[in-house]
Scaffold this active site. Structure first.
Site, mmCIF file in Angstrom:
data_model
loop_
_atom_site.group_PDB
_atom_site.id
_atom_site.type_symbol
_atom_site.label_atom_id
_atom_site.label_comp_id
_atom_site.label_asym_id
_atom_site.label_seq_id
_atom_site.Cartn_x
_atom_site.Cartn_y
_atom_site.Cartn_z
ATOM 1 N N LYS A 117 0.835 -1.203 0.000
ATOM 2 C CA LYS A 117 0.000 0.000 0.000
ATOM 3 C C LYS A 117 0.871 1.255 0.000
ATOM 4 C CE LYS A 117 -1.629 1.463 4.269
ATOM 5 N NZ LYS A 117 -1.285 2.876 4.475
ATOM 6 N N ASN A 118 1.897 1.273 0.866
ATOM 7 C CA ASN A 118 2.685 2.500 1.003
ATOM 8 C C ASN A 118 3.633 2.745 -0.172
ATOM 9 O OD1 ASN A 118 1.362 3.037 3.333
ATOM 10 N ND2 ASN A 118 3.098 2.648 4.708
ATOM 11 N N CYS A 177 -4.443 12.482 14.145
ATOM 12 C CA CYS A 177 -4.914 11.140 13.816
ATOM 13 C C CYS A 177 -4.649 10.267 15.030
ATOM 14 C CB CYS A 177 -4.227 10.598 12.584
ATOM 15 S SG CYS A 177 -2.534 10.135 12.869
ATOM 16 N N ARG A 234 1.253 14.295 13.996
ATOM 17 C CA ARG A 234 1.709 14.110 12.614
ATOM 18 C C ARG A 234 1.574 15.358 11.737
ATOM 19 N NH1 ARG A 234 -0.236 8.250 10.510
ATOM 20 N NH2 ARG A 234 1.507 8.451 9.106
ATOM 21 N N ASP A 237 5.670 0.603 11.973
ATOM 22 C CA ASP A 237 4.470 -0.101 11.505
ATOM 23 C C ASP A 237 4.449 -1.580 11.908
ATOM 24 O OD1 ASP A 237 3.500 2.205 10.420
ATOM 25 O OD2 ASP A 237 3.854 1.679 8.330
ATOM 26 N N ILE A 290 9.151 6.994 16.713
ATOM 27 C CA ILE A 290 8.698 7.739 15.527
ATOM 28 C C ILE A 290 7.432 8.544 15.846
ATOM 29 C CG2 ILE A 290 8.084 7.575 13.070
ATOM 30 C CD1 ILE A 290 10.881 6.484 13.602
ATOM 31 N N ARG A 315 -8.114 -0.980 5.518
ATOM 32 C CA ARG A 315 -7.327 0.068 4.875
ATOM 33 C C ARG A 315 -6.000 -0.493 4.371
ATOM 34 N NH1 ARG A 315 -5.443 4.219 8.525
ATOM 35 N NH2 ARG A 315 -4.235 4.576 6.668
#
Ligand code: UD1
Length: 417
Positions: A22-23, A116, A121, A304, A326, A396
């Site tokens: 996805k990224n 979020c 962010r 992630d 992060i 997602r």
């Protein structure tokens, strides 16, 4: 709304096929705005974020079709240079259209993402870099409005490593006048994949995948084709699934080299892992060792994968300290894992995970994409029934997660709430 019901305690066994990342797909889709015409991509996962990016591109006048893993995007008729609030708020990666729009059309109006679930962010680094390239940027009623005649190449040093920031600016600089050097650039494989596609379109980019990326601006780009790289986070999630259930999985169509930090930590946790060309084989064990992890930008341990690794550590044989470096607020899974019998205490940016001998199924709520994955993993290992609600987060970013898990023996089903 849908939820997942998992009957835990079954060791997973069999073959899992990894989808496209996805990224990697999202920035590449945004890059189509740089070159009017028909772009063709393969191995594009069917995910809600990909659908959102298609809606965003169609809002601008592009036409796209997603059939199986094949995606075509026709940007011939793009004429609305805007990313509206409703789309940006559902997917932060919408910000990726900012750089291409201002570089190609001289103007962009993109909603500010706002907060979020995993922290503030901000996008200040994207904006600062575009200003250094000569864009005039102002904030107007919740929107970033950027204008430029032609951007001008320069040296940009990022104060902090930012993945989409690097991607946004690399796309903008591809059509700038002269040479741009990005220092302290993100080194993620997805950044490299985007540079590869931009170069196929005629850009002149070198150094992607290192700290320093050099972009010699060109006057125009033309549409091209590419295959989306495998999803390293999905791969890592299935590696943990094998480990946490004490199972044995062969994970196909992945890129082992993109997972070195994750593989190393899972090996320290006691998993047996064999890597082949585009395949990873993982054997779980009964006695999971507790190991410490700190998240870092690539090639470090990815943020992630933090939540999924924590799920594994809940069953460790000692104490594991997991430090999130992060994002400041990426521990939403902790109270939910504790409700399943885990013993996790938060101390600033660290989670102190004391291993327990078993997790118990419970109703839990997904809060963000990777947190949701950690709850599914915990549910697969837990004794009894786990119900994970709000799984739109999972949809997602994980292509047919429940179907892939069922194929390797998991007792998992999707029901309407
Ligand atoms: C990308 C990934 C996301 C991943 C993250 C970190 C995509 C679509 N998303 O998100 O899955 O979790 O990288 O690997 O690829 N920051 C600022 N100002 C900015 C930009 C970032 O302060 O202008 C900060 C962020 O708040 C964060 C850190 O920099 O603390 C890194 O964020 P960044 O790499 O930009 O994350 P994303 O690109 O949004």
């Amino acid at each position: 709304m849908e939820k997942l019901i998992i009957e835990g305690g079954v060791p997973l066994n069999g073959v899992v096929e990894i989808s496209g990342a996805k990224n990697a797909a999202l920035p590449i889709m945004a890059s189509t705005l740089l070159a009017p015409g028909v772009h063709k991509f393969s191995n594009v996962p069917r995910l809600r974020d990909i659908a959102t990016m298609r809606i965003l591109l169609s809002h601008m006048g592009a036409v796209s079709e997603h059939d199986g893993g094949e995606l075509t995007v026709d940007t011939t008729s793009v004429n609305v240079l805007e990313a509206p609030y409703d789309l940006v708020k559902t997917m932060r990666a919408s910000i990726l259209v900012l750089g291409p729009l201002v570089a190609r059309y001289g103007r962009a109006r993109v909603s500010l993402p706002g907060g979020c679930a995993i922290g503030a962010r901000p996008i200040d680094l994207h904006i600062k870099a575009l200003e250094l390239l000569g864009a005039r940027v102002r904030i107007e009623r919740g929107y970033v409005v950027a204008e430029a005649n032609r951007l001008k190449g320069t040296v940009i040093t990022f104060d902090q490593v930012t993945v989409t920031g690097t991607e946004n600016v690399m796309m903008a600089a591809a059509l700038a006048d002269g040479t741009t050097v990005l220092e302290n650039a993100a080194r993620e494989p997805e950044v490299e994949a985007l540079a590869t596609y931009l170069n196929r379109m005629g850009a002149k980019i070198s150094g992607a995948g290192t700290h320093e990326i050099t972009i010699d601006g060109v006057v125009e780009l033309r549409p091209s084709k590419c295959r989306i790289i495998p999803d390293r986070i999905e791969t890592g999630t299935y590696m943990v699934a094998a480990g946490i259930t004490g199972g044995h999985l062969v994970i196909r169509h992945c890129q082992p080299a993109h997972l070195e930090a994750v593989t190393r930590k899972l090996q320290l946790a006691g998993l047996r892992i064999e890597e082949r060309n585009s395949e990873i084989e993982v054997w779980g064990i009964d006695n999971i060792h507790s190991v410490d992890v700190k998240t870092w930008p690539y090639p470090g341990f990815p943020t992630d994968m933090q939540a999924q690794f924590m799920a594994l550590m809940t069953l460790g044989n000692g104490v594991s300290v997991i430090t999130e470096q992060i994002f400041e607020n990426r521990f939403m899974h902790v109270p939910e894992l504790n409700r399943m019998g885990a013993n996790i205490r938060l101390e600033g940016r660290s989670a102190i995970v004391r291993g327990v001998t078993e997790l118990q199924g419970a109703p839990v709520m997904a809060t963000d994409l990777r947190a949701s994955a950690s709850l599914v993993l915990a549910g697969l290992a837990a004794e009894g029934k786990t119900e994970v609600s709000r799984i739109y987060h999972l949809d997602r970013g994980y292509e047919v997660l429940d179907e892939k898990l069922r194929k390797v023996g998991a007792r998992i089903k999707r029901v309407r709430e």
